[in-house]
Enzyme design. Structure first.
Site, PDB file in Angstrom:
ATOM      1  N   SER A  25       0.862  -1.177   0.000  1.00 57.83           N
ATOM      2  CA  SER A  25       0.000   0.000   0.000  1.00 57.83           C
ATOM      3  C   SER A  25       0.898   1.226   0.000  1.00 57.83           C
ATOM      4  CB  SER A  25      -0.944  -0.010   1.201  1.00 57.83           C
ATOM      5  OG  SER A  25      -0.222  -0.184   2.403  1.00 57.83           O
ATOM      6  N   ASP A 119      -1.658  14.904  16.417  1.00 57.87           N
ATOM      7  CA  ASP A 119      -0.749  15.471  17.428  1.00 57.87           C
ATOM      8  C   ASP A 119      -1.274  16.808  17.919  1.00 57.87           C
ATOM      9  OD1 ASP A 119       1.321  13.534  17.492  1.00 57.87           O
ATOM     10  OD2 ASP A 119       1.926  14.216  15.487  1.00 57.87           O
ATOM     11  N   PHE A 228      12.354  13.941  12.536  1.00 55.55           N
ATOM     12  CA  PHE A 228      11.056  13.282  12.701  1.00 55.55           C
ATOM     13  C   PHE A 228      11.169  12.080  13.650  1.00 55.55           C
ATOM     14  CE2 PHE A 228       7.477  10.647  10.786  1.00 55.55           C
ATOM     15  CZ  PHE A 228       6.497  11.375  11.431  1.00 55.55           C
ATOM     16  N   HIS A 278       3.448  -1.271   3.864  1.00 59.38           N
ATOM     17  CA  HIS A 278       2.905   0.072   3.624  1.00 59.38           C
ATOM     18  C   HIS A 278       4.074   1.022   3.424  1.00 59.38           C
ATOM     19  CE1 HIS A 278      -0.022   3.354   3.959  1.00 59.38           C
ATOM     20  NE2 HIS A 278       0.871   3.985   4.706  1.00 59.38           N
TER      21      HIS A 278
HETATM   22  P1  FAD Z   1      -4.242   7.371  19.905  1.00 62.05           P
HETATM   23  O1  FAD Z   1      -4.445   5.955  19.513  1.00 62.05           O
HETATM   24  O2  FAD Z   1      -5.409   8.097  20.467  1.00 62.05           O
HETATM   25  O3  FAD Z   1      -3.022   7.417  20.917  1.00 62.05           O
HETATM   26  C1  FAD Z   1      -2.467   8.659  21.327  1.00 62.05           C
HETATM   27  C2  FAD Z   1      -1.843   8.510  22.704  1.00 62.05           C
HETATM   28  O4  FAD Z   1      -2.869   8.358  23.674  1.00 62.05           O
HETATM   29  C3  FAD Z   1      -0.938   7.292  22.827  1.00 62.05           C
HETATM   30  O5  FAD Z   1       0.110   7.615  23.699  1.00 62.05           O
HETATM   31  C4  FAD Z   1      -1.834   6.236  23.445  1.00 62.05           C
HETATM   32  O6  FAD Z   1      -1.121   5.288  24.180  1.00 62.05           O
HETATM   33  C5  FAD Z   1      -2.748   7.094  24.331  1.00 62.05           C
HETATM   34  N1  FAD Z   1      -4.109   6.552  24.402  1.00 62.05           N
HETATM   35  C6  FAD Z   1      -4.795   5.933  23.441  1.00 62.05           C
HETATM   36  N2  FAD Z   1      -6.012   5.569  23.898  1.00 62.05           N
HETATM   37  C7  FAD Z   1      -6.082   5.998  25.175  1.00 62.05           C
HETATM   38  C8  FAD Z   1      -7.068   5.915  26.185  1.00 62.05           C
HETATM   39  N3  FAD Z   1      -8.229   5.296  25.968  1.00 62.05           N
HETATM   40  N4  FAD Z   1      -6.802   6.469  27.393  1.00 62.05           N
HETATM   41  C9  FAD Z   1      -5.625   7.089  27.634  1.00 62.05           C
HETATM   42  N5  FAD Z   1      -4.629   7.181  26.701  1.00 62.05           N
HETATM   43  C10 FAD Z   1      -4.862   6.632  25.491  1.00 62.05           C
HETATM   44  N6  FAD Z   1      -0.899  12.663  11.950  1.00 62.05           N
HETATM   45  C11 FAD Z   1      -1.496  13.626  11.205  1.00 62.05           C
HETATM   46  O7  FAD Z   1      -1.691  14.752  11.679  1.00 62.05           O
HETATM   47  N7  FAD Z   1      -1.903  13.373   9.916  1.00 62.05           N
HETATM   48  C12 FAD Z   1      -1.742  12.166   9.337  1.00 62.05           C
HETATM   49  O8  FAD Z   1      -2.127  11.972   8.171  1.00 62.05           O
HETATM   50  C13 FAD Z   1      -1.119  11.127  10.092  1.00 62.05           C
HETATM   51  N8  FAD Z   1      -0.960   9.893   9.585  1.00 62.05           N
HETATM   52  C14 FAD Z   1      -0.379   8.906  10.335  1.00 62.05           C
HETATM   53  C15 FAD Z   1      -0.242   7.621   9.767  1.00 62.05           C
HETATM   54  C16 FAD Z   1       0.368   6.612  10.488  1.00 62.05           C
HETATM   55  C17 FAD Z   1       0.494   5.236   9.875  1.00 62.05           C
HETATM   56  C18 FAD Z   1       0.877   6.879  11.801  1.00 62.05           C
HETATM   57  C19 FAD Z   1       1.575   5.802  12.568  1.00 62.05           C
HETATM   58  C20 FAD Z   1       0.718   8.130  12.365  1.00 62.05           C
HETATM   59  C21 FAD Z   1       0.091   9.170  11.649  1.00 62.05           C
HETATM   60  N9  FAD Z   1      -0.094  10.437  12.179  1.00 62.05           N
HETATM   61  C22 FAD Z   1      -0.694  11.431  11.424  1.00 62.05           C
HETATM   62  C23 FAD Z   1       0.439  10.779  13.518  1.00 62.05           C
HETATM   63  C24 FAD Z   1      -0.597  10.584  14.640  1.00 62.05           C
HETATM   64  O9  FAD Z   1      -1.658  11.501  14.481  1.00 62.05           O
HETATM   65  C25 FAD Z   1       0.138  10.843  15.970  1.00 62.05           C
HETATM   66  O10 FAD Z   1       1.071   9.822  16.213  1.00 62.05           O
HETATM   67  C26 FAD Z   1      -0.735  11.070  17.196  1.00 62.05           C
HETATM   68  O11 FAD Z   1       0.082  11.579  18.253  1.00 62.05           O
HETATM   69  C27 FAD Z   1      -1.412   9.816  17.750  1.00 62.05           C
HETATM   70  O12 FAD Z   1      -2.429   9.423  16.964  1.00 62.05           O
HETATM   71  P2  FAD Z   1      -3.149   7.991  17.244  1.00 62.05           P
HETATM   72  O13 FAD Z   1      -4.260   7.892  16.312  1.00 62.05           O
HETATM   73  O14 FAD Z   1      -2.163   6.922  17.312  1.00 62.05           O
HETATM   74  O15 FAD Z   1      -3.713   8.286  18.726  1.00 62.05           O
END
Ligand code: FAD
Length: 309
Positions: A25, A119, A228, A278
């Site tokens: 992908s 973030d 990064f 990916h």
């Molecule tokens: P979550 O899964 O919500 O996790 C965030 C943090 O909160 C983690 O430390 C986790 O352990 C903690 N957490 C999760 N659930 C809970 C809970 N229930 N209670 C307490 N703590 C919890 N960013 C962008 O802005 N645009 C993009 O297009 C983008 N694409 C990405 C693609 C990939 C493949 C990856 C790996 C990352 C991407 N990111 C992108 C970055 C991402 O937005 C950041 O890493 C962000 O800080 C975390 O997003 P997440 O969805 O993993 O969050």
């Protein structure tokens, strides 16, 4: 919640992964303005012959309208038969904001979403989530799955997310995302495969059985990657760092090194039973072609046999 039916059909990623069982992908970032359409689509067209499982388009940190991603996804839908997946962050958004974006995707026949928290702004960490209705990606998965349209992906972090207190806790939160309805996961970049293997093992032990696609980042710009990786708490092995530094200002040599490293990484992943890859393309199709051509010489490990799409 009302159940929507898409106007046109496209294939859900959970079905694609189950049916094809192997493949690559590709992730792109959208151009800054609609005027960038031609250049963006040129990148996509240059790689579509590799018959990707799906193509994903990133979203800008903190965006609520996701306008750039919506445009890019629409172009892919209009010009190709590829299965597109928008990235969708929720950190600043209300439910109404997310509903608006999801309805746009549904109206365009998009059936896949990468559900992310996003973030917090670097200058104001912590305040962003207070403005919106979502505190983490699990909330977004729960919200989006109520439409009964989307195959939902989530992000995972082989070395742990930068805010996590422990990898175990991170994996537990990932399990919660899966229980909420995530169909597959895409891993953060890593440069030492042992992190991915250990994560995969721990995730399986925690009952996470969805496909986890390793994220491959070819190193083409040493400074940017170091910055990064530092931000995301990703390890750059000393051996790679040593190889990279002599080529800091030699982009061609750096690209060659980056390709060679990615090819080795992918070959090792294949030997260890990984069938999906990916690629973070960074909108550099030539680099990805170079890697995929090298891998295909290795007895066609990831490409599906048959017609290229
Ligand atoms: P979550 O899964 O919500 O996790 C965030 C943090 O909160 C983690 O430390 C986790 O352990 C903690 N957490 C999760 N659930 C809970 C809970 N229930 N209670 C307490 N703590 C919890 N960013 C962008 O802005 N645009 C993009 O297009 C983008 N694409 C990405 C693609 C990939 C493949 C990856 C790996 C990352 C991407 N990111 C992108 C970055 C991402 O937005 C950041 O890493 C962000 O800080 C975390 O997003 P997440 O969805 O993993 O969050």
């Amino acid at each position: 919640m009302e159940i929507f039916r898409p106007k046109t059909r496209t294939v859900k990623i959970r079905d694609i992964l189950a049916q094809r069982g192997k493949g690559v992908s590709l992730e792109f970032f959208p151009p800054k303005t609609p005027a960038g359409r031609e250049a963006f689509m040129k990148h996509v067209h240059e790689l579509k012959g590799y018959d990707p499982l799906f193509v994903s388009v990133t979203c800008s940190p903190g965006s609520v309208t996701h306008e750039r991603t919506v445009h890019a996804i629409s172009w892919i839908r209009e010009e190709t038969t590829l299965s597109p997946m928008p990235h969708l962050t929720c950190i600043n958004a209300t439910e109404a904001d997310i509903d608006r974006v999801l309805r746009v995707y549904i109206s365009k026949g998009v059936e896949n979403v990468l559900a992310l928290r996003g973030d917090p702004p670097r200058d104001a960490p912590g305040i962003a989530s207070a403005k919106g209705d979502f505190t983490n990606a699990r909330d977004l998965v729960l919200f989006a799955q109520k439409y009964h349209v989307f195959s939902l992906g989530v992000a995972v972090y082989p070395e742990g997310h930068q805010e996590s207190l422990s990898l175990e806790q991170d994996i537990e939160y990932t399990r919660m995302k899966v229980d909420a309805g995530a169909d597959f996961a895409i891993a953060q970049m890593f440069f030492d495969n042992s992190y991915f293997y250990a994560y995969r093992e721990k995730a399986r032990k925690a009952g996470i059985t969805i496909p986890i696609l390793p994220g491959i980042m070819p190193v083409t710009d040493c400074r940017k990657i170091e910055e990064f990786a530092n931000f995301c708490s990703v390890t750059i092995p000393d051996a790679l760092r040593k190889k990279m530094h002599p080529f800091l200002d030699k982009p061609e040599e750096m690209a060659k090194l980056g390709v060679e490293y990615s090819v080795k990484q992918c070959e090792d992943l294949r030997k260890n039973g990984v069938t999906f890859l990916h690629f973070y393309t960074m909108n550099k199709p030539a680099i990805i072609s170079w890697i995929l051509e090298a891998l295909q010489n290795e007895s066609d490990p990831f490409r599906r046999s048959g017609e290229a799409g």
